[in-house]
Design a protein around this motif. Sequence first.
Motif, PDB file in Angstrom:
ATOM      1  N   LEU A   1      29.459  79.460  27.900  1.00 43.23           N
ATOM      2  CA  LEU A   1      28.157  79.907  28.384  1.00 43.23           C
ATOM      3  C   LEU A   1      28.059  81.409  28.145  1.00 43.23           C
ATOM      4  CD1 LEU A   1      25.529  80.002  30.054  1.00 43.23           C
ATOM      5  CD2 LEU A   1      26.936  80.002  32.126  1.00 43.23           C
ATOM      6  N   LEU A   2      27.031  81.820  27.410  1.00 36.57           N
ATOM      7  CA  LEU A   2      26.747  83.237  27.184  1.00 36.57           C
ATOM      8  C   LEU A   2      25.454  83.567  27.916  1.00 36.57           C
ATOM      9  CD1 LEU A   2      28.814  82.694  24.939  1.00 36.57           C
ATOM     10  CD2 LEU A   2      27.448  84.101  23.407  1.00 36.57           C
ATOM     11  N   ALA A   3      25.501  84.513  28.852  1.00 37.61           N
ATOM     12  CA  ALA A   3      24.315  84.791  29.650  1.00 37.61           C
ATOM     13  C   ALA A   3      24.296  86.246  30.097  1.00 37.61           C
ATOM     14  CB  ALA A   3      24.241  83.870  30.864  1.00 37.61           C
ATOM     15  N   GLY A   4      23.103  86.728  30.423  1.00 41.09           N
ATOM     16  CA  GLY A   4      22.950  88.088  30.915  1.00 41.09           C
ATOM     17  C   GLY A   4      21.581  88.296  31.522  1.00 41.09           C
ATOM     18  N   ASP A   5      21.419  89.416  32.203  1.00 40.91           N
ATOM     19  CA  ASP A   5      20.155  89.758  32.845  1.00 40.91           C
ATOM     20  C   ASP A   5      20.089  91.272  32.992  1.00 40.91           C
ATOM     21  OD1 ASP A   5      21.038  90.375  35.901  1.00 40.91           O
ATOM     22  OD2 ASP A   5      22.222  88.715  35.108  1.00 40.91           O
TER      23      ASP A   5
ATOM     24  N   ARG B   1      32.213  74.562  19.482  1.00 41.22           N
ATOM     25  CA  ARG B   1      31.378  73.527  18.882  1.00 41.22           C
ATOM     26  C   ARG B   1      29.960  73.599  19.435  1.00 41.22           C
ATOM     27  NH1 ARG B   1      35.356  69.226  21.158  1.00 41.22           N
ATOM     28  NH2 ARG B   1      35.186  70.867  22.730  1.00 41.22           N
ATOM     29  N   LYS B   2      29.869  73.895  20.733  1.00 42.63           N
ATOM     30  CA  LYS B   2      28.560  73.999  21.380  1.00 42.63           C
ATOM     31  C   LYS B   2      28.586  75.180  22.344  1.00 42.63           C
ATOM     32  CE  LYS B   2      27.415  69.085  21.014  1.00 42.63           C
ATOM     33  NZ  LYS B   2      28.653  68.678  20.295  1.00 42.63           N
ATOM     34  N   VAL B   3      27.500  75.936  22.349  1.00 43.39           N
ATOM     35  CA  VAL B   3      27.382  77.132  23.182  1.00 43.39           C
ATOM     36  C   VAL B   3      26.045  77.089  23.911  1.00 43.39           C
ATOM     37  CG1 VAL B   3      27.172  79.649  23.179  1.00 43.39           C
ATOM     38  CG2 VAL B   3      28.848  78.548  21.680  1.00 43.39           C
ATOM     39  N   LEU B   4      26.065  77.388  25.187  1.00 48.91           N
ATOM     40  CA  LEU B   4      24.844  77.486  25.996  1.00 48.91           C
ATOM     41  C   LEU B   4      24.500  78.964  26.162  1.00 48.91           C
ATOM     42  CD1 LEU B   4      22.656  76.205  27.842  1.00 48.91           C
ATOM     43  CD2 LEU B   4      24.326  76.326  29.711  1.00 48.91           C
ATOM     44  N   VAL B   5      23.252  79.311  25.868  1.00 47.50           N
ATOM     45  CA  VAL B   5      22.764  80.684  25.988  1.00 47.50           C
ATOM     46  C   VAL B   5      21.711  80.726  27.089  1.00 47.50           C
ATOM     47  CG1 VAL B   5      21.418  82.486  24.834  1.00 47.50           C
ATOM     48  CG2 VAL B   5      23.224  81.282  23.581  1.00 47.50           C
ATOM     49  N   GLY B   6      21.790  81.702  27.983  1.00 44.42           N
ATOM     50  CA  GLY B   6      20.798  81.836  29.048  1.00 44.42           C
ATOM     51  C   GLY B   6      20.527  83.291  29.378  1.00 44.42           C
ATOM     52  N   VAL B   7      19.256  83.642  29.535  1.00 43.85           N
ATOM     53  CA  VAL B   7      18.852  85.031  29.785  1.00 43.85           C
ATOM     54  C   VAL B   7      17.700  85.033  30.785  1.00 43.85           C
ATOM     55  CG1 VAL B   7      17.909  87.131  28.753  1.00 43.85           C
ATOM     56  CG2 VAL B   7      19.582  85.784  27.486  1.00 43.85           C
TER      57      VAL B   7
ATOM     58  N   ALA C   1      13.060  82.910  32.629  1.00 44.43           N
ATOM     59  CA  ALA C   1      14.399  82.631  32.122  1.00 44.43           C
ATOM     60  C   ALA C   1      14.274  81.677  30.950  1.00 44.43           C
ATOM     61  CB  ALA C   1      15.282  82.029  33.205  1.00 44.43           C
ATOM     62  N   GLY C   2      14.997  81.989  29.874  1.00 46.47           N
ATOM     63  CA  GLY C   2      15.003  81.134  28.696  1.00 46.47           C
ATOM     64  C   GLY C   2      16.416  80.740  28.343  1.00 46.47           C
ATOM     65  N   SER C   3      16.571  79.533  27.817  1.00 46.58           N
ATOM     66  CA  SER C   3      17.909  79.029  27.503  1.00 46.58           C
ATOM     67  C   SER C   3      17.876  78.201  26.227  1.00 46.58           C
ATOM     68  CB  SER C   3      18.440  78.192  28.673  1.00 46.58           C
ATOM     69  OG  SER C   3      19.742  77.723  28.409  1.00 46.58           O
ATOM     70  N   LEU C   4      18.977  78.236  25.472  1.00 46.31           N
ATOM     71  CA  LEU C   4      19.156  77.449  24.258  1.00 46.31           C
ATOM     72  C   LEU C   4      20.520  76.789  24.293  1.00 46.31           C
ATOM     73  CD1 LEU C   4      18.192  80.196  21.609  1.00 46.31           C
ATOM     74  CD2 LEU C   4      16.621  78.556  22.658  1.00 46.31           C
ATOM     75  N   VAL C   5      20.625  75.630  23.682  1.00 51.39           N
ATOM     76  CA  VAL C   5      21.926  75.035  23.381  1.00 51.39           C
ATOM     77  C   VAL C   5      22.127  75.130  21.881  1.00 51.39           C
ATOM     78  CG1 VAL C   5      23.348  72.950  23.381  1.00 51.39           C
ATOM     79  CG2 VAL C   5      21.908  73.474  25.360  1.00 51.39           C
ATOM     80  N   LEU C   6      23.206  75.789  21.469  1.00 49.24           N
ATOM     81  CA  LEU C   6      23.553  75.937  20.064  1.00 49.24           C
ATOM     82  C   LEU C   6      24.700  74.996  19.722  1.00 49.24           C
ATOM     83  CD1 LEU C   6      23.645  79.864  19.824  1.00 49.24           C
ATOM     84  CD2 LEU C   6      21.656  78.347  19.651  1.00 49.24           C
ATOM     85  N   GLY C   7      24.631  74.370  18.560  1.00 47.13           N
ATOM     86  CA  GLY C   7      25.690  73.461  18.142  1.00 47.13           C
ATOM     87  C   GLY C   7      26.096  73.704  16.706  1.00 47.13           C
ATOM     88  N   GLN C   8      27.254  73.182  16.324  1.00 47.22           N
ATOM     89  CA  GLN C   8      27.740  73.343  14.955  1.00 47.22           C
ATOM     90  C   GLN C   8      27.059  72.365  14.001  1.00 47.22           C
ATOM     91  OE1 GLN C   8      31.810  70.700  15.772  1.00 47.22           O
ATOM     92  NE2 GLN C   8      31.923  72.637  14.727  1.00 47.22           N
ATOM     93  N   SER C   9      26.413  71.329  14.552  1.00 43.04           N
ATOM     94  CA  SER C   9      25.691  70.366  13.726  1.00 43.04           C
ATOM     95  C   SER C   9      24.606  69.721  14.574  1.00 43.04           C
ATOM     96  CB  SER C   9      26.653  69.301  13.183  1.00 43.04           C
ATOM     97  OG  SER C   9      27.252  68.588  14.259  1.00 43.04           O
TER      98      SER C   9
END
Length: 334
Positions: A82-86, A132-138, A170-178
């Motif tokens: 999980l990568l996040a910040g504010d 493989r998968k990363v969650l981004v939240g800001v 707040a916005g969030s994305l799920v990033l994946g390798q495929s």
Amino acid sequence: MNLKRIGNQTVVFSNPSVILSSYSVVGPMEGQGPLGKTFNKVWQDNINGNTSWEVAETKMLEEAMEGAVKQSQIKKDEIDYLLAGDLLNQIISANFAARTMGIPFIGLYGACSTMALSMSVGTMLIDGGFARKVLVGVSSHHDTAERQYRLPTEQGGQRAMSAQWTVTGAGSLVLGQSGEGPRITAATIGRIVDFGETDANNMGAAMAPAVADTVINHFQDMNRTPEDYDLIISGDLGSVGLNLTQEVLKKSGLHFQNFSDCGVLIYDKSQDAHAGASGCGCSAVVFAGHIMEKIKSGQYKRVLLVGSGALHSPTSSLQGESIPGIGHAVVIEA
């Protein structure tokens, strides 16, 4: 070793990350703006039944991240990081939200550029084979930011016309390798640019030189022109910063017909946001909502998102320090 960095500041990914899902939660003012229908959830008020504005911001970030995970149709335990910040001191909204999410956590602070920074670092982790998968939240919240950086809103202080309104969102994305979805194919990591601006009510002027510097380096590194993009959009320069950035770019020989700003788009003139919007949540919700809709519909094939950040603190401002600016750019392709 296959070096993926090209030119001065840019990384081109051999294995681009895929944006598997996006989710946005906003406050009532943002929901009433011209992009209101593009957000997944609109709160009826800025506190939403919580005990404080700060708790509300944490809950808003949790809702956005949980929404992105649910839309991706993957399990939470499949997410590696999980990568996040504010905007708040010690990024407490992200820290407390991460406590609830239970995912290995990397906290990031880039002020209002944090969304683009998180997308860049998340894709680096995936491209490098570390995830493989990363969650981004800001996130950001108007009332928490006002309390920390300026004056309590209860005082009803007069705002300067160059001031921007911090987005509650707040916005969030799920990033994946495929998988299916737009890809993040390149990133240009910005450098600090500081022209001595000290007015915390004029952050657009403080950020404009850094954004212009990143854009110039991006085009040089990639050997591209503005015409190679359907949309070039900055994070939250607002009207003042956007005009200044365009002036700098014109003097560098770059002319844009497709340059916009999330902070200009999210409110209309009737909402009296003065120079527009700011805050980590600004580019996060505009990208997760409005821009993702345009990419998925086929209207945008290639977008350059340039997150802009004013890297000051209340302490540094009170001590008379200037406001360092930063700009991070990411390329998103359909």
